[in-house]
Design a protein around this motif. Structure first.
Motif, PDB file in Angstrom:
ATOM      1  N   LEU A  19       0.806  -1.216   0.000  1.00 41.01           N
ATOM      2  CA  LEU A  19       0.000   0.000   0.000  1.00 41.01           C
ATOM      3  C   LEU A  19       0.849   1.281   0.000  1.00 41.01           C
ATOM      4  CD1 LEU A  19      -2.820  -0.954   2.537  1.00 41.01           C
ATOM      5  CD2 LEU A  19      -3.111  -0.496   0.102  1.00 41.01           C
ATOM      6  N   SER A  20       2.152   1.133   0.169  1.00 36.40           N
ATOM      7  CA  SER A  20       3.015   2.316   0.269  1.00 36.40           C
ATOM      8  C   SER A  20       2.884   3.264  -0.927  1.00 36.40           C
ATOM      9  CB  SER A  20       4.476   1.892   0.451  1.00 36.40           C
ATOM     10  OG  SER A  20       4.649   1.270   1.697  1.00 36.40           O
ATOM     11  N   PRO A  21       2.905   2.765  -2.177  1.00 44.58           N
ATOM     12  CA  PRO A  21       2.751   3.695  -3.311  1.00 44.58           C
ATOM     13  C   PRO A  21       1.410   4.417  -3.297  1.00 44.58           C
ATOM     14  CG  PRO A  21       3.599   1.570  -4.047  1.00 44.58           C
ATOM     15  CD  PRO A  21       3.166   1.385  -2.644  1.00 44.58           C
ATOM     16  N   TRP A  22       0.360   3.714  -2.874  1.00 44.96           N
ATOM     17  CA  TRP A  22      -0.964   4.328  -2.831  1.00 44.96           C
ATOM     18  C   TRP A  22      -1.031   5.400  -1.745  1.00 44.96           C
ATOM     19  CZ3 TRP A  22      -4.232   3.336  -6.700  1.00 44.96           C
ATOM     20  CH2 TRP A  22      -4.019   2.180  -7.442  1.00 44.96           C
ATOM     21  N   ARG A  23      -0.351   5.127  -0.604  1.00 43.61           N
ATOM     22  CA  ARG A  23      -0.315   6.145   0.445  1.00 43.61           C
ATOM     23  C   ARG A  23       0.430   7.386  -0.027  1.00 43.61           C
ATOM     24  NH1 ARG A  23       0.396   1.803   3.801  1.00 43.61           N
ATOM     25  NH2 ARG A  23       2.654   2.007   3.680  1.00 43.61           N
ATOM     26  N   ALA A  24       1.534   7.154  -0.734  1.00 47.01           N
ATOM     27  CA  ALA A  24       2.311   8.287  -1.247  1.00 47.01           C
ATOM     28  C   ALA A  24       1.482   9.100  -2.233  1.00 47.01           C
ATOM     29  CB  ALA A  24       3.591   7.781  -1.913  1.00 47.01           C
ATOM     30  N   ALA A  25       0.726   8.402  -3.094  1.00 56.41           N
ATOM     31  CA  ALA A  25      -0.119   9.099  -4.069  1.00 56.41           C
ATOM     32  C   ALA A  25      -1.226   9.881  -3.369  1.00 56.41           C
ATOM     33  CB  ALA A  25      -0.724   8.089  -5.046  1.00 56.41           C
ATOM     34  N   ALA A  26      -1.809   9.276  -2.330  1.00 56.09           N
ATOM     35  CA  ALA A  26      -2.876   9.947  -1.586  1.00 56.09           C
ATOM     36  C   ALA A  26      -2.336  11.190  -0.889  1.00 56.09           C
ATOM     37  CB  ALA A  26      -3.492   8.993  -0.559  1.00 56.09           C
ATOM     38  N   ASP A  27      -1.130  11.074  -0.303  1.00 58.07           N
ATOM     39  CA  ASP A  27      -0.553  12.231   0.381  1.00 58.07           C
ATOM     40  C   ASP A  27      -0.231  13.350  -0.610  1.00 58.07           C
ATOM     41  OD1 ASP A  27       0.158  13.266   2.907  1.00 58.07           O
ATOM     42  OD2 ASP A  27       2.276  13.015   2.431  1.00 58.07           O
ATOM     43  N   ALA A  28       0.250  12.972  -1.801  1.00 59.06           N
ATOM     44  CA  ALA A  28       0.531  13.983  -2.826  1.00 59.06           C
ATOM     45  C   ALA A  28      -0.754  14.679  -3.279  1.00 59.06           C
ATOM     46  CB  ALA A  28       1.232  13.329  -4.015  1.00 59.06           C
ATOM     47  N   THR A  29      -1.831  13.893  -3.383  1.00 60.08           N
ATOM     48  CA  THR A  29      -3.130  14.461  -3.761  1.00 60.08           C
ATOM     49  C   THR A  29      -3.610  15.452  -2.710  1.00 60.08           C
ATOM     50  OG1 THR A  29      -3.724  12.444  -4.961  1.00 60.08           O
ATOM     51  CG2 THR A  29      -5.529  13.902  -4.298  1.00 60.08           C
ATOM     52  N   ARG A  30      -3.448  15.069  -1.440  1.00 62.96           N
ATOM     53  CA  ARG A  30      -3.864  15.969  -0.348  1.00 62.96           C
ATOM     54  C   ARG A  30      -3.094  17.288  -0.408  1.00 62.96           C
ATOM     55  NH1 ARG A  30      -1.596  17.577   4.088  1.00 62.96           N
ATOM     56  NH2 ARG A  30       0.163  16.145   3.795  1.00 62.96           N
ATOM     57  N   VAL A  31      -1.785  17.204  -0.572  1.00 66.23           N
ATOM     58  CA  VAL A  31      -0.959  18.411  -0.616  1.00 66.23           C
ATOM     59  C   VAL A  31      -1.368  19.299  -1.794  1.00 66.23           C
ATOM     60  CG1 VAL A  31       1.393  19.276  -0.977  1.00 66.23           C
ATOM     61  CG2 VAL A  31       0.998  17.335   0.564  1.00 66.23           C
ATOM     62  N   PHE A  32      -1.607  18.659  -2.946  1.00 68.17           N
ATOM     63  CA  PHE A  32      -1.984  19.415  -4.148  1.00 68.17           C
ATOM     64  C   PHE A  32      -3.330  20.102  -3.959  1.00 68.17           C
ATOM     65  CE2 PHE A  32      -4.225  19.458  -8.298  1.00 68.17           C
ATOM     66  CZ  PHE A  32      -3.413  20.376  -8.963  1.00 68.17           C
ATOM     67  N   MET A  33      -4.293  19.372  -3.378  1.00 65.22           N
ATOM     68  CA  MET A  33      -5.639  19.910  -3.221  1.00 65.22           C
ATOM     69  C   MET A  33      -5.741  20.946  -2.094  1.00 65.22           C
ATOM     70  SD  MET A  33      -7.630  18.914  -5.528  1.00 65.22           S
ATOM     71  CE  MET A  33      -7.740  17.688  -6.844  1.00 65.22           C
ATOM     72  N   GLN A  34      -4.761  20.956  -1.177  1.00 64.91           N
ATOM     73  CA  GLN A  34      -4.781  21.940  -0.091  1.00 64.91           C
ATOM     74  C   GLN A  34      -3.868  23.140  -0.359  1.00 64.91           C
ATOM     75  OE1 GLN A  34      -3.764  19.569   3.350  1.00 64.91           O
ATOM     76  NE2 GLN A  34      -5.905  19.091   3.803  1.00 64.91           N
ATOM     77  N   ASN A  35      -3.160  23.084  -1.461  1.00 65.37           N
ATOM     78  CA  ASN A  35      -2.254  24.186  -1.794  1.00 65.37           C
ATOM     79  C   ASN A  35      -3.055  25.452  -2.097  1.00 65.37           C
ATOM     80  OD1 ASN A  35      -0.371  25.967  -3.047  1.00 65.37           O
ATOM     81  ND2 ASN A  35       0.909  24.206  -3.578  1.00 65.37           N
ATOM     82  N   PRO A  36      -2.801  26.547  -1.375  1.00 73.90           N
ATOM     83  CA  PRO A  36      -3.597  27.763  -1.579  1.00 73.90           C
ATOM     84  C   PRO A  36      -3.490  28.362  -2.981  1.00 73.90           C
ATOM     85  CG  PRO A  36      -1.706  28.182  -0.153  1.00 73.90           C
ATOM     86  CD  PRO A  36      -1.795  26.707  -0.311  1.00 73.90           C
ATOM     87  N   VAL A  37      -2.424  28.052  -3.720  1.00 70.59           N
ATOM     88  CA  VAL A  37      -2.301  28.582  -5.083  1.00 70.59           C
ATOM     89  C   VAL A  37      -3.115  27.755  -6.084  1.00 70.59           C
ATOM     90  CG1 VAL A  37       0.005  29.479  -4.597  1.00 70.59           C
ATOM     91  CG2 VAL A  37      -0.226  27.237  -5.663  1.00 70.59           C
ATOM     92  N   ASN A  38      -3.632  26.620  -5.622  1.00 76.27           N
ATOM     93  CA  ASN A  38      -4.476  25.786  -6.475  1.00 76.27           C
ATOM     94  C   ASN A  38      -5.912  26.312  -6.382  1.00 76.27           C
ATOM     95  OD1 ASN A  38      -5.943  23.817  -7.797  1.00 76.27           O
ATOM     96  ND2 ASN A  38      -5.256  22.123  -6.498  1.00 76.27           N
ATOM     97  N   PRO A  39      -6.489  26.785  -7.464  1.00 75.21           N
ATOM     98  CA  PRO A  39      -7.856  27.344  -7.414  1.00 75.21           C
ATOM     99  C   PRO A  39      -8.895  26.326  -6.956  1.00 75.21           C
ATOM    100  CG  PRO A  39      -7.124  27.058  -9.682  1.00 75.21           C
ATOM    101  CD  PRO A  39      -5.923  26.839  -8.831  1.00 75.21           C
TER     102      PRO A  39
END
Length: 418
Positions: A19-39
């Motif tokens: 599950l490690s790759p999936w966790r890494a992908a999920a964490d990257a998604t979270r960071v991307f979706m919470q980035n204030p510069v992302n509309p």
């Protein structure tokens, strides 16, 4: 015959790695979706995606050992720095001293050894206990080691070894030490203190505080007690004991794994945990950061678990929950019978919580009858209204109502102040 095949622990490890790759992908998604510069971060869809990603990552993560993180306390109205220092080392436990840089003119405080439970969670579960006691005590705590990290060549660790460790630590700390046992350690701590009293050991502790401990589990038995009694010791040996897989340092050691313990913890109140995670998801979606952070703090600690050695786990089950050896006068330590009536020099305080669903009402108080050789003036019992098991040693009621009573009891029986 065991219901759990030999490779179960290894399969758990493989599943975690898979599950490690999936966790890494999920964490990257979270960071991307919470980035204030992302509309998208301020849209309902973006917040939902970030919440789903974080929930997945957190529920599939292996939680490592937390830190105490206590760097400062207030003493005499002044901010005082605190440093963790390991002062005693053995294969299965370290002794941590929370060294305080005391203000000028502050007198010597009583030494307090807090014996943390070895029942699945790390000693950091008592972070709040330590932090509350620090302003008025010189605090030490047992930092038990995850058994899967202890190599086989370091030998076994059973209930007698646990008692050895407690006595060794009390010898290290010297005379006039006060010992506090939180939950599970109450029985071995009482056994150690009885042995030291019987031997007229000059380093016998001045007082003993037992908090929510299973001294006599026949009194007001809880679901935990009933479960232990409903299964024979062979059932536990055949169904929950597994060898540590490669490449852990404890490869080959037979243990009760932390992930099985966690499953038992969660199963006791599954609906509560499911609701908590649903609320966490909702907090993330609506942007309630404070509530979400409280959830993270709690589960970062609760989901961090450690393995216990086979011998310690099974001997504790047999002695405490099945045979009731201490209250029956049949408990032994290194071949010698433990006689609690030999405790004549160590003052006793017991504390119970009104709503404790792990250690039933009266189980800890039973220590008073066993300590028949102790003067009544040296015994105190306190019932705390409105708290469950964890409220006995943590939370607002502990800070405001229990801890002041404990401190007063310790100072009353501190031999340097007597």
């Amino acid at each position: 015959m065991s219901m759990l095949p030999m490779p179960v622990y290894q399969m758990y490890e493989w599943n975690h790695a898979m599950l490690s790759p999936w966790r890494a992908a999920a964490d990257a998604t979270r960071v991307f979706m919470q980035n204030p510069v992302n509309p998208l971060s301020q849209t309902p869809w973006g917040k939902t995606m970030a919440a789903v990603a974080e929930l997945f990552e957190r529920t599939t993560r292996r939680y490592g050992k937390p830190e105490f993180g206590i760097h400062e306390v207030s003493i005499d109205g002044q901010a005082t720095s605190v440093h963790e220092k390991t002062v005693w080392r053995h294969p299965f436990c370290n002794l941590i001293h929370f060294e305080r840089m005391l203000p000028a003119g502050h007198g010597k405080d009583p030494k307090l050894l807090i014996v943390a439970p070895m029942s699945g969670h790390y000693a950091t579960l008592l972070r709040g206990t330590v932090e509350t006691m620090l302003p008025n005590h010189e605090v030490y705590i047992t930092d038990w080691i995850d058994a899967r990290l202890v190599p086989l060549q370091d030998g076994e660790f059973g209930l007698d070894d646990y008692i050895d460790y407690i006595i060794d630590m009390l010898h290290y700390l010297g005379p006039n030490t006060h010992v506090m046992a939180v939950c599970q350690p109450s029985v071995p701590v009482m056994a150690a203190v009885a042995h030291m009293n019987a031997a007229d050991d000059p380093r016998t502790p001045a007082s003993m505080i037992l908090m929510g401990g299973p001294i006599d589990t026949r009194i007001s038995p809880t679901a935990v007690n009933d479960y232990a009694n409903s299964k024979g010791i062979d059932w536990f040996r055949n169904n929950v004991i597994l060898p540590v897989p490669f490449p852990h340092a404890g490869f080959g050691r037979r243990v009760y794994p932390g992930f099985l313990q966690l499953g038992g913890f969660m199963g006791m109140n599954l609906d509560r945990h499911v609701s908590a995670h649903q609320e966490f998801y909702n907090h993330l979606v609506v942007g309630d950061g404070d509530s979400a952070e409280k959830h993270r703090d709690f589960y970062d600690e609760y989901l961090a678990v450690m393995d216990m050695t086979e011998e310690f786990y099974l001997e504790t089950l047999q002695t405490v929950f099945i045979e009731h050896a201490l209250p029956d006068g049949k408990m032994t330590y290194r071949g010698n019978r433990i006689d609690a009536s030999a405790i004549t020099k160590t003052a006793l305080m017991t504390i119970e919580g009104e709503k404790d669903d792990i250690t039933g009402t009266g189980q800890t108080k039973a220590a008073h009858a066993l300590c028949s050789g102790l003067e009544e003036a040296m015994k105190v019992h306190y019932d705390q209204e409105g708290v469950g098991h964890y409220g006995v040693f943590n939370g607002s009621r502990f800070r405001s109502e229990i801890a002041p009573r404990v401190s007063d009891f310790i100072r009353t029986h501190d031999q340097e102040r007597a």
